[in-house]
Design an enzyme around this catalytic site. Sequence first.
Site, short mmCIF file in Angstrom:
data_model
loop_
_atom_site.label_atom_id
_atom_site.label_comp_id
_atom_site.label_asym_id
_atom_site.label_seq_id
_atom_site.Cartn_x
_atom_site.Cartn_y
_atom_site.Cartn_z
N TYR A 41 23.33 62.66 43.19
CA TYR A 41 23.85 62.59 44.57
C TYR A 41 22.81 61.54 45.41
O TYR A 41 21.48 61.57 45.14
CB TYR A 41 23.49 64.04 45.47
CG TYR A 41 24.68 65.01 44.91
CD1 TYR A 41 25.63 64.65 44.22
CD2 TYR A 41 24.67 66.18 45.29
CE1 TYR A 41 26.97 65.53 43.93
CE2 TYR A 41 25.59 67.35 45.20
CZ TYR A 41 26.88 66.78 44.36
OH TYR A 41 27.80 67.69 44.17
N LEU A 212 35.28 71.68 53.00
CA LEU A 212 35.63 71.40 54.32
C LEU A 212 36.68 70.53 54.58
O LEU A 212 37.01 69.96 55.56
CB LEU A 212 34.41 71.17 55.35
CG LEU A 212 33.44 72.27 55.73
CD1 LEU A 212 32.00 71.84 56.41
CD2 LEU A 212 34.10 73.18 56.50
N ALA A 213 37.35 70.06 53.36
CA ALA A 213 38.42 69.23 53.32
C ALA A 213 37.76 67.79 54.14
O ALA A 213 38.56 67.12 54.82
CB ALA A 213 39.62 69.85 53.80
N GLY A 215 36.56 67.35 56.75
CA GLY A 215 36.51 67.60 58.00
C GLY A 215 38.04 67.26 58.68
O GLY A 215 38.03 67.07 59.88
#
Length: 303
Positions: A41, A212-213, A215
């Site tokens: 990350y 959360l797709a 947003g």
Amino acid sequence: MGLGGGWDAKPVSRANIAQANDCVNTALESGINFFDHADIYTLGKAEQVFGEVLAQRPELRKRIYIQSKCGIRFSDDQGPKRYDLSADWIRESVEGSLRRLNTDYLDVLMLHRPDPLMQAEEIARVFDELRSAGKVHYFGVSNMHHHQIAYLQQALDAPLVANQIEASLLKQDWIDEGVYAGNSDGQDINFNAGTLEYCRREHMQLQSWGSLAQGLYSGRAVSDKSEAVIRTSVLVAKLAAAYNVSPEAIVLAWLIRHPANIQPVIGSTDCGRIAGASQAGNITLSREHWYALYESAKGMELP
């Protein structure tokens, strides 16, 4: 995965450290004490900046759980992007994560992606080594179907504790796989039948990434998106008002409503969204509202 700045070679800044502190504080104030990482990350900077927080506030370590992942290697002078679950790479990845995170141990280590060349017995040996050394307490997997998990598990002395999969109101294959059982309309679904049930039967914690797709249903501009996305965004806002919670809470409550006891990974560095997401545990969507969201996001009636 957004901590530490961009996916580039720029060094971690004071602003990045301040942001990480704010995110940790908001999470803890919201009742969240489990932090998901991966060695890749922001090219390692997410772990590094989190480690700076722990260096400044070492008392936090006993209050939180840290999970990280390994097994994805980006293109370098040795080869193309690849997956590597060899003992050498797992060992090297763990040592790197511990160093960047400023901690002596990981609560959970996940294998980030299935490696076609993985050898279960080799993985079992390095898992035993890391556990015996106190460097990793528990092990899990990510993005694996149940056949891969079962193959790996037969070589291990201790149970794999979690499987992290892509699951959200936007990505519904994990639900569709069961809904379309025996229905030719579902022939293109690529989730692998039985994975959800296997994890539940074996008491493996299911985690969801992309929860959360991005947003799409909780404030992001969607005027250029599909009719289903636009309609679902409106429905989420309506339900948020009805349940007196944030839109993020509705999106996550849809996941949590499933009896598999899914643990959503929030994946946001926006403190407002983190706090809003934490409200999901305060509500239980009705069956009717759950199906209304599912049908709306699919853009069609159920079979």
